[in-house]
Every structure is written in structure tokens, then in C-alpha cells.
Design an enzyme around this catalytic site. Structure first.
Site, PDB file in Angstrom:
ATOM      1  N   CYS A  71       0.832  -1.208   0.000  1.00  0.00           N
ATOM      2  CA  CYS A  71       0.000   0.000   0.000  1.00  0.00           C
ATOM      3  C   CYS A  71       0.870   1.263   0.000  1.00  0.00           C
ATOM      4  O   CYS A  71       1.881   1.345   0.693  1.00  0.00           O
ATOM      5  CB  CYS A  71      -0.923  -0.009   1.214  1.00  0.00           C
ATOM      6  N   CYS A  75       0.700   4.569   6.968  1.00  0.00           N
ATOM      7  CA  CYS A  75       0.089   4.378   8.290  1.00  0.00           C
ATOM      8  C   CYS A  75       1.042   3.596   9.208  1.00  0.00           C
ATOM      9  O   CYS A  75       1.410   2.450   8.891  1.00  0.00           O
ATOM     10  CB  CYS A  75      -1.249   3.650   8.171  1.00  0.00           C
ATOM     11  N   CYS A  78       0.463  -0.120  10.258  1.00  0.00           N
ATOM     12  CA  CYS A  78      -0.066  -1.099   9.300  1.00  0.00           C
ATOM     13  C   CYS A  78       1.000  -1.978   8.655  1.00  0.00           C
ATOM     14  O   CYS A  78       1.946  -1.492   8.017  1.00  0.00           O
ATOM     15  CB  CYS A  78      -0.856  -0.391   8.210  1.00  0.00           C
ATOM     16  N   CYS A 115     -16.902  -8.748   5.111  1.00  0.00           N
ATOM     17  CA  CYS A 115     -16.226  -7.472   4.885  1.00  0.00           C
ATOM     18  C   CYS A 115     -14.971  -7.686   4.033  1.00  0.00           C
ATOM     19  O   CYS A 115     -14.084  -8.459   4.399  1.00  0.00           O
ATOM     20  CB  CYS A 115     -15.863  -6.847   6.230  1.00  0.00           C
ATOM     21  N   CYS A 146     -19.839  -5.511   3.399  1.00  0.00           N
ATOM     22  CA  CYS A 146     -19.069  -4.361   3.858  1.00  0.00           C
ATOM     23  C   CYS A 146     -17.782  -4.334   3.044  1.00  0.00           C
ATOM     24  O   CYS A 146     -17.285  -5.396   2.644  1.00  0.00           O
ATOM     25  CB  CYS A 146     -18.756  -4.514   5.350  1.00  0.00           C
ATOM     26  N   CYS A 206     -19.381   2.587   8.730  1.00  0.00           N
ATOM     27  CA  CYS A 206     -18.626   1.841   9.747  1.00  0.00           C
ATOM     28  C   CYS A 206     -17.321   2.606   9.940  1.00  0.00           C
ATOM     29  O   CYS A 206     -16.510   2.706   9.014  1.00  0.00           O
ATOM     30  CB  CYS A 206     -18.355   0.419   9.257  1.00  0.00           C
ATOM     31  N   ARG A 278     -17.849  -2.547  17.791  1.00  0.00           N
ATOM     32  CA  ARG A 278     -17.174  -3.823  17.474  1.00  0.00           C
ATOM     33  C   ARG A 278     -15.840  -3.935  18.198  1.00  0.00           C
ATOM     34  O   ARG A 278     -14.949  -3.096  18.048  1.00  0.00           O
ATOM     35  CB  ARG A 278     -16.958  -3.965  15.964  1.00  0.00           C
TER      36      ARG A 278
HETATM   37  N1  SAM Z   1      -6.624   0.588   3.097  1.00  0.00           N
HETATM   38  C1  SAM Z   1      -7.895   0.883   3.590  1.00  0.00           C
HETATM   39  C2  SAM Z   1      -7.871   2.002   4.599  1.00  0.00           C
HETATM   40  O1  SAM Z   1      -6.881   2.174   5.299  1.00  0.00           O
HETATM   41  O2  SAM Z   1      -8.889   2.700   4.714  1.00  0.00           O
HETATM   42  C3  SAM Z   1      -8.627  -0.302   4.170  1.00  0.00           C
HETATM   43  C4  SAM Z   1      -7.854  -1.350   4.938  1.00  0.00           C
HETATM   44  S1  SAM Z   1      -7.058  -0.814   6.436  1.00  0.00           S
HETATM   45  C5  SAM Z   1      -6.049  -2.186   6.826  1.00  0.00           C
HETATM   46  C6  SAM Z   1      -8.395  -0.836   7.608  1.00  0.00           C
HETATM   47  C7  SAM Z   1      -8.108  -0.489   9.027  1.00  0.00           C
HETATM   48  O3  SAM Z   1      -7.422  -1.547   9.671  1.00  0.00           O
HETATM   49  C8  SAM Z   1      -7.253   0.708   9.332  1.00  0.00           C
HETATM   50  O4  SAM Z   1      -7.932   1.910   9.211  1.00  0.00           O
HETATM   51  C9  SAM Z   1      -6.879   0.459  10.784  1.00  0.00           C
HETATM   52  O5  SAM Z   1      -7.829   1.050  11.643  1.00  0.00           O
HETATM   53  C10 SAM Z   1      -6.940  -1.055  10.897  1.00  0.00           C
HETATM   54  N2  SAM Z   1      -5.594  -1.627  11.161  1.00  0.00           N
HETATM   55  C11 SAM Z   1      -4.600  -1.791  10.274  1.00  0.00           C
HETATM   56  N3  SAM Z   1      -3.502  -2.306  10.857  1.00  0.00           N
HETATM   57  C12 SAM Z   1      -3.806  -2.476  12.178  1.00  0.00           C
HETATM   58  C13 SAM Z   1      -3.073  -2.949  13.301  1.00  0.00           C
HETATM   59  N4  SAM Z   1      -1.810  -3.341  13.205  1.00  0.00           N
HETATM   60  N5  SAM Z   1      -3.710  -3.000  14.490  1.00  0.00           N
HETATM   61  C14 SAM Z   1      -4.982  -2.583  14.609  1.00  0.00           C
HETATM   62  N6  SAM Z   1      -5.724  -2.121  13.571  1.00  0.00           N
HETATM   63  C15 SAM Z   1      -5.140  -2.047  12.370  1.00  0.00           C
HETATM   64  C1  DTB Z   2     -11.209  -2.465  11.297  1.00  0.00           C
HETATM   65  O1  DTB Z   2     -11.503  -1.471  11.987  1.00  0.00           O
HETATM   66  N1  DTB Z   2     -10.387  -3.427  11.687  1.00  0.00           N
HETATM   67  C2  DTB Z   2     -10.216  -4.417  10.629  1.00  0.00           C
HETATM   68  C3  DTB Z   2     -11.221  -3.920   9.550  1.00  0.00           C
HETATM   69  N2  DTB Z   2     -11.686  -2.680  10.083  1.00  0.00           N
HETATM   70  C4  DTB Z   2     -10.807  -3.825   8.160  1.00  0.00           C
HETATM   71  C5  DTB Z   2      -8.811  -4.565  10.180  1.00  0.00           C
HETATM   72  C6  DTB Z   2      -7.851  -4.949  11.278  1.00  0.00           C
HETATM   73  C7  DTB Z   2      -6.522  -5.177  10.659  1.00  0.00           C
HETATM   74  C8  DTB Z   2      -5.503  -5.698  11.637  1.00  0.00           C
HETATM   75  C9  DTB Z   2      -4.179  -5.891  11.021  1.00  0.00           C
HETATM   76  C10 DTB Z   2      -4.140  -6.901   9.926  1.00  0.00           C
HETATM   77  O2  DTB Z   2      -4.682  -8.031  10.081  1.00  0.00           O
HETATM   78  O3  DTB Z   2      -3.494  -6.643   8.901  1.00  0.00           O
HETATM   79 FE1  SF4 Z   3      -2.780   1.180   3.366  1.00  0.00          FE
HETATM   80 FE2  SF4 Z   3      -2.692  -0.047   5.692  1.00  0.00          FE
HETATM   81 FE3  SF4 Z   3      -3.002   2.575   5.628  1.00  0.00          FE
HETATM   82 FE4  SF4 Z   3      -5.022   0.959   4.766  1.00  0.00          FE
HETATM   83  S1  SF4 Z   3      -4.220   1.114   6.833  1.00  0.00           S
HETATM   84  S2  SF4 Z   3      -4.242   2.809   3.769  1.00  0.00           S
HETATM   85  S3  SF4 Z   3      -3.802  -0.710   3.899  1.00  0.00           S
HETATM   86  S4  SF4 Z   3      -1.195   1.427   4.918  1.00  0.00           S
END
Ligand code: SAM
Ligand code: DTB
Ligand code: SF4
Length: 333
Positions: A71, A75, A78, A115, A146, A206, A278
Site C-alpha cells: 500500500c 500508516c 499497518c 467485509c 461491507c 462503519c 465492534r
Molecule cells: N486501506 C484501507 C484504509 O486504510 O482505509 C482499508 C484497509 S485498512 C487495513 C483498515 C483499518 O485496519 C485501518 O484503518 C486500521 O484502523 C486497521 N488496522 C490496520 N492495521 C492495524 C493494526 N496493526 N492493528 C490494529 N488495527 C489495524
Molecule cells: C477495522 O476497523 N479493523 C479491521 C477492519 N476494520 C478492516 C482490520 C484490522 C486489521 C488488523 C491488522 C491486519 O490483520 O493486517
Molecule cells: Fe494502506 Fe494499511 Fe493505511 Fe489501509 S491502513 S491505507 S492498507 S497502509
């Protein structure tokens, strides 16, 4: 119109989700909730929860990563960001049949919502054509749908609505003040704009965030206040406990006191009485007892299935056993 008739209930629901300007909740008020003695906060959360929900019911959503890794956003939490070396492999978008198979399995296991998540800053026009097919197919199985695909423009939002998407997940993640410590490649207003488009198109919103990223209590309160002051506030509010992934800038963040996580759930419940709150990422690392406290605090939805996007989630058997132990049942009405 009589209390109890369908249109009365739907009007009351609409009113309850809206918070007139005069009733905006301030960060100070949310912070005061965080600072209540634990028992007092839990009591308030349970009162509110029982007013609107069956406290023994939990809604089950299953996640699938339809496009993993690589990506372009940075973030800090992430594992899928191309800025961090986490060992997550970049994979092509899944084929329609793979998504349908996963959704069928989720339905069979008892989930009612599916989702689909993608590691995108925003989808391309070509991506959208595939996602729309996926949404139609999953909806065709009789599941709620979703998607979480990053930022959306007006046209993409409409395409998803027309395909029958029920919910769009787009998290605010944290307070406006703390946000810049975590993400630099898009700003808070971009997120609010996407949420506004989703709302205007008539889909359910959401939106939630992550705690345990080093934010202060005031910043945690800032996140909840932002969510609660959206007009109307989200129907679904995921509260994630940071999953610390090796290679991300937040890998060595100090553990949040689990009771502060429970408090966050309780505060979200009090601030957004009618939302599904959630209990999201981080459950695999949580004891059954802390999860039980989260349900007592007003959480009434979980991600269900052995995998989140790239990290683990409790096994289905463990979740079934936990819900049994607590006398809880799956459902969404
Ligand atoms: N890329 C899209 C975005 O960021 O909107 C959708 C997928 S992103 C992985 C969805 C959400 O997963 C993020 O907004 C974040 O809140 C959550 N997330 C990602 N990595 C995480 C982590 N290591 N621990 C907890 N939540 C995480
Ligand atoms: C949300 O708030 N938590 C989910 C879903 N929306 C997409 C994602 C959690 C991701 C946790 C890290 C991972 O598994 O990569
Ligand atoms: Fe990309 Fe992860 Fe950020 Fe979603 S949360 S925009 S997948 S870097």
C-alpha cells in the site's frame, strides 16, 4: 402514529442517531467518562446498552483481504504499508470465485456480514469493476456486505451503493491532534470527506479507530468525540487494539492497560448508544476475561474467523466456546 409501529420506530431511530448541534458531545465530556471510576463507567455503559440492545447478542462479521500488501500510504501501525518491511507479501487481487468461496464458508460458520478489505490508498477504476462484482455476488448469498478500500470519490461511492453494498468501513483511526504522529500521506479531512460521501449515498457508515498507539487519554477521548459528533454517528464503530507487527514504526509501543481498552469500549457505548460497537483487532492477544468485560462494557459485534487481514484472530472454536461460556448468541436484530 403509535409507539411500536414500524414507521414510529424508524423515525425514533433516525432521531437517536442524529445529535443536534446543541447536543454535541465535547472532548472534555468524553474525557470525564474515561475518568469515571471503573464500576461507575461500566454501570452507565450497561444501562445505555440495555436500553437499545439485547446484551447477550453479538453480531458476527468475517473479514477477507481481497488485495494484500504494497500500500502507498504510510500508516504507522499497518503491516501492509510499502513504507515498512514487515514480510507481508504483495498479492494480486483475489478472483471472484475465491471471494465467493470465502463468503460461503463464512456464512456456513455463522457470520452474517462479510467485509472485503483492500490495501489501497483508493481504488482505481479497474479495481472498482472487480469489487462491484464481488459485492453483488456476496449479497447474492444473502449476507450483509461491507468493504474497506480506502478513499472514495463520488462515482465510486455510487457504484458501491448500486451494487448493494450495505456498509463502508473507513476509520478515523485516532484524534485529529494525534493523527499526524501516525500517518503523513493523507489527512484527517480526506477521511471525513469519504465518510460524508458514503453517508450521502445512503450506505451505512462503519468507522472507528485504534487505541494503544501511544495516544493520551485526551487524544483517545478526541477520537470518540469525533465519531460521536458525526451527524449521524456511525452505525458501526470498530475499536481496534493495536496489533504490534514487527517492522512497523509502532512495533515496540508499550502495551495498553487492558482495562483502559475496556474503558474505551464503554465510553464508545455511552457516546454512541445505538451503534454496533465492534471489539475488533487485538482479540487474539486478549484473555477471555477481558473480552467478557468488553461485552459487559457494551461491545456487541466481533470479527469472526481465524484471520483478520494479515494478522490472526481467535479461532472460530475458541469464539464459539467463549460465547457459550457467557450464554451469548449470534444475531443482528
Ligand atoms: N486501506 C484501507 C484504509 O486504510 O482505509 C482499508 C484497509 S485498512 C487495513 C483498515 C483499518 O485496519 C485501518 O484503518 C486500521 O484502523 C486497521 N488496522 C490496520 N492495521 C492495524 C493494526 N496493526 N492493528 C490494529 N488495527 C489495524
Ligand atoms: C477495522 O476497523 N479493523 C479491521 C477492519 N476494520 C478492516 C482490520 C484490522 C486489521 C488488523 C491488522 C491486519 O490483520 O493486517
Ligand atoms: Fe494502506 Fe494499511 Fe493505511 Fe489501509 S491502513 S491505507 S492498507 S497502509
Amino acid at each position: 402514529m403509535m409507539p411500536g409501529c414500524t414507521s414510529y420506530i424508524s423515525i425514533m431511530n433516525t432521531i437517536a442517531f442524529h445529535r443536534p448541534a446543541a447536543q454535541r458531545i465535547t472532548v472534555g465530556e468524553v474525557r470525564a467518562l474515561f475518568e469515571l471510576p471503573f464500576a461507575d463507567l461500566m454501570y452507565r455503559a450497561q444501562q445505555v446498552h440495555r436500553e437499545y440492545f439485547d446484551p447477550n447478542q453479538v453480531q458476527l462479521s468475517t473479514l477477507l483481504s481481497i488485495k494484500t500488501g504494497g500500500c502507498s500510504e504510510d500508516c504507522g501501525y499497518c503491516p501492509q504499508s510499502a513504507f515498512h518491511s514487515t514480510g507481508v507479501e504483495n498479492r494480486r487481487m483475489l478472483q471472484l470465485e475465491e471471494v465467493v468461496r470465502a463468503a460461503q464458508a463464512a456464512k456456513q460458520a455463522g457470520a452474517d456480514r462479510f467485509c472485503m478489505g483492500a490495501a489501497w490508498r483508493e481504488p482505481s477504476d479497474e479495481d472498482m469493476l472487480s469489487v462491484v462484482e464481488m459485492v453483488r455476488a456476496v449479497r447474492g448469498l444473502g449476507m450483509e456486505t461491507c468493504a474497506t478500500l480506502g478513499m472514495l470519490n463520488d462515482e465510486q461511492t455510487l457504484m458501491l451503493k448500486n451494487a448493494g453494498l450495505d456498509y463502508y468501513n473507513h476509520n478515523l483511526d485516532t484524534s485529529p491532534e494525534f493523527y499526524g504522529h501516525i500517518i503523513s500521506t493523507r489527512d484527517y479531512q480526506d477521511r471525513l470527506d469519504t465518510l460524508e460521501r458514503v453517508r450521502r449515498a445512503g450506505m451505512h457508515v462503519c468507522s472507528g479507530g485504534i487505541v494503544g498507539m501511544g495516544e493520551s487519554v485526551a487524544e483517545r477521548a478526541g477520537l470518540i468525540a469525533q465519531l460521536a459528533n458525526l451527524d449521524p454517528y456511525p452505525e458501526s464503530v470498530p475499536i481496534n487494539n493495536l496489533v504490534k507487527v514487527e517492522g512497523t514504526p509502532l512495533a515496540d509501543e508499550e502495551d495498553l492497560d487492558p482495562l483502559d481498552f475496556v474503558r474505551t469500549i464503554a465510553v464508545a457505548r455511552v457516546a454512541m448508544p445505538k451503534a454496533r460497537v465492534r471489539l475488533s483487532a487485538g482479540r487474539q492477544q486478549m484473555s477471555d476475561e477481558i473480552q467478557a468485560l468488553c461485552f459487559l462494557a457494551g461491545a456487541n459485534s466481533i470479527f469472526y474467523g481465524d484471520q483478520l487481514l494479515t494478522t490472526g484472530n481467535p479461532e472460530v472454536e475458541r469464539d464459539r466456546a467463549l460465547l457459550d461460556r457467557l450464554g451469548m448468541h449470534a444475531g443482528k436484530e
